[in-house]
Design an enzyme around this catalytic site. Structure first.
Site, PDB file in Angstrom:
ATOM      1  N   LYS A 140       0.705  -0.880   0.040  1.00  0.00           N
ATOM      2  CA  LYS A 140       0.006   0.008   0.084  1.00  0.00           C
ATOM      3  C   LYS A 140       0.762   1.196   0.165  1.00  0.00           C
ATOM      4  O   LYS A 140       1.852   1.366   0.937  1.00  0.00           O
ATOM      5  CB  LYS A 140      -0.964  -0.139   1.211  1.00  0.00           C
ATOM      6  N   ASP A 175      -0.345  -0.015  -4.659  1.00  0.00           N
ATOM      7  CA  ASP A 175      -1.778   0.229  -4.623  1.00  0.00           C
ATOM      8  C   ASP A 175      -2.007   1.328  -3.711  1.00  0.00           C
ATOM      9  O   ASP A 175      -1.712   1.650  -2.545  1.00  0.00           O
ATOM     10  CB  ASP A 175      -2.487  -0.987  -3.867  1.00  0.00           C
ATOM     11  N   GLU A 235      -1.696   0.529  -8.852  1.00  0.00           N
ATOM     12  CA  GLU A 235      -3.073   0.359  -8.833  1.00  0.00           C
ATOM     13  C   GLU A 235      -3.869   1.327  -8.119  1.00  0.00           C
ATOM     14  O   GLU A 235      -3.517   2.131  -7.312  1.00  0.00           O
ATOM     15  CB  GLU A 235      -3.396  -0.924  -7.808  1.00  0.00           C
ATOM     16  N   GLU A 237     -11.223  -1.854  -8.383  1.00  0.00           N
ATOM     17  CA  GLU A 237     -11.936  -2.251  -7.103  1.00  0.00           C
ATOM     18  C   GLU A 237     -12.840  -1.024  -6.836  1.00  0.00           C
ATOM     19  O   GLU A 237     -13.939  -1.599  -6.128  1.00  0.00           O
ATOM     20  CB  GLU A 237     -10.693  -1.667  -5.980  1.00  0.00           C
ATOM     21  N   ASP A 292     -14.818  -6.544  -9.610  1.00  0.00           N
ATOM     22  CA  ASP A 292     -15.185  -7.422  -8.069  1.00  0.00           C
ATOM     23  C   ASP A 292     -16.392  -7.382  -8.076  1.00  0.00           C
ATOM     24  O   ASP A 292     -17.577  -6.732  -8.215  1.00  0.00           O
ATOM     25  CB  ASP A 292     -14.738  -6.190  -7.331  1.00  0.00           C
ATOM     26  N   HIS A 314     -10.241  -7.784  -7.661  1.00  0.00           N
ATOM     27  CA  HIS A 314     -10.031  -7.263  -6.329  1.00  0.00           C
ATOM     28  C   HIS A 314     -10.760  -8.098  -5.429  1.00  0.00           C
ATOM     29  O   HIS A 314     -11.875  -8.640  -5.592  1.00  0.00           O
ATOM     30  CB  HIS A 314     -10.877  -5.685  -6.330  1.00  0.00           C
TER      31      HIS A 314
END
Length: 411
Positions: free
Chosen positions: A214, A243, A269, A296, A319, A346
């Site tokens: 992250k 991400d 991402e 996502e 997703d 996701h």
């Protein structure tokens, strides 16, 4: 026949800093759970995923949709589910609250997923097998292709699936070998650098060959430092994804993504706002050859169509608990197949449902078996939790979509 429905608001507080990212610093993993009770004694379970507040609103909307299924036979319903999906998603009053996004679309995902779960249980097979055993015509009958006619007609969708059938047996070996996973839990946003180091080593020991960090810090240098830590531990042969969870504006994204090139990310991402298709196009051109992944927070097939048309997304992370459920997931997967873009879902639902869908994508649609995100924090709450061994998902064998929760099954 579906004789009764229940919708439950289920929330799980996470331990410590697990689940944290640049936007969601204190998430409460939550499900809006729809259960459809069939007169045969079976229960279909589906859910949408949220991070706590507002989960009750999704439940209320799901109850409205699910109520329309009482008295219906699941086999008859699924034989023409695309038509029903179109009717529900265009409900004259609920549509105003979307359309096809937000609380009402999450609610539709919960109900749709419960239908697919009940259908598989009724046939006594795992969802992946149910989907792979259906004919192209039967699959397409479960889809709503409205607003896609410029890119994908019913006839084209059937032909795409038909074209893959002759070679599908060559891809069935994945059922024995397992579907590759990647580890997202190495680098939650609030983890210390040392915790990230430890988790990277643990992921490698557990057999993962891909992992995700992250990013999106106020100080970009923190992100760059941590990204190089992961690359140092993982080595050059492991795929490392980053991400940002929508944290950056476009100028920031261009600057920071270019700085990440030195550690060779496999993708970056959600670099900016998920509705800004043209910003992603500009960004993709500005940071090439760095690749972008998104989906996502993309709520429906129309926006996915636009992303594919612009060519800015190298990986689509649709997703099934964000879009309108399994039906719309398959629709988006077909669009991606047409454009030659990999589908890497996701996993906000801990992979319970998506482990079935990626097997269908690979076997029946011919998508590459790249890998599937793995997040372990809620596995202990499921009746049939996912099983990971040496970095791969072991193929589930129980009937249904693996979404039954222990707490609700004991009610």
């Amino acid at each position: 026949m579906i004789k009764n429905i229940e919708v439950d608001d289920v929330r799980y507080a996470l331990d410590g800093s697990a689940g944290s990212d640049a936007i969601h610093t204190n998430p409460v993993y939550s499900y809006a759970v729809t259960r459809l009770f069939d007169d045969s004694g079976l229960t279909g379970t589906g859910f949408a995923f949220t991070l706590g507040e507002g989960n009750d609103l999704v439940c209320k909307a799901a109850h409205y949709y699910a109520g329309k299924l009482v008295g219906k036979d699941i086999e008859e319903t699924m034989a023409d589910f695309g038509r029903l999906f179109n009717q529900l998603s265009n409900d004259q009053q609920f549509r105003w609250l979307g359309p096809h996004k937000g609380v009402v679309h999450l609610a539709l995902a919960s109900v749709t997923n419960a239908c697919y779960d009940l259908w598989a249980k009724k046939r006594g097979v795992p969802l992946w097998k149910l989907l792979n055993d259906l004919s192209p015509e039967q699959i397409v009958a479960t889809l709503d292709l409205s607003y896609l006619e410029d890119e994908l007609t019913h006839a084209q969708a059937i032909q795409m699936l038909t074209d893959q059938r002759s070679t599908s047996h060559q891809r069935e070996n994945i059922l024995q070998t397992g579907y590759p996973g990647y580890d997202t839990s190495i680098g939650w946003f609030n983890y210390s650098d040392e915790k990230v180091r430890e988790n990277c080593k643990k992921a490698l020991e557990e057999g993962f060959t891909a992992m995700k960090l992250k990013v999106g810090s106020v100080d970009p240098e923190r992100d760059i430092r941590r990204a190089h830590i992961v690359r140092e531990i993982a080595g050059d042969n492991v795929k490392v994804m980053l991400d940002a969870n929508q944290q950056w504006n476009l100028p920031q994204a261009i600057s920071i993504c270019n700085k990440f090139k030195s550690m060779n990310p496999y993708w970056i991402e959600e670099p900016t706002h998920p509705d800004d298709v043209l910003a992603h196009k500009t960004l993709a051109n500005a940071v090439a050859p760095v690749k972008l992944a998104l989906g996502e927070h993309v709520p429906n097939k129309i926006i996915f169509k636009n992303y594919l048309q612009t060519g800015c997304a190298s990986f689509i992370q649709v997703d099934a608990v964000r879009v309108g459920g399994v039906s719309e997931f398959i629709t988006v997967s077909l669009l991606c197949k047409k454009y030659g873009v990999p589908v890497v879902p996701h996993v906000g639902d801990m992979g319970q449902l998506h482990q079935h869908l990626v097997l269908f994508n690979h076997i029946s649609m011919g998508h590459e078996a790249l890998f599937l995100e793995h997040i372990p924090h809620l596995q202990q709450h499921f009746v049939n939790p996912v099983h990971i061994s040496n970095g791969v998902y072991i193929t589930p064998q129980e009937p249904g979509s693996s979404c039954d929760l222990i707490a609700l099954s004991q009610k």
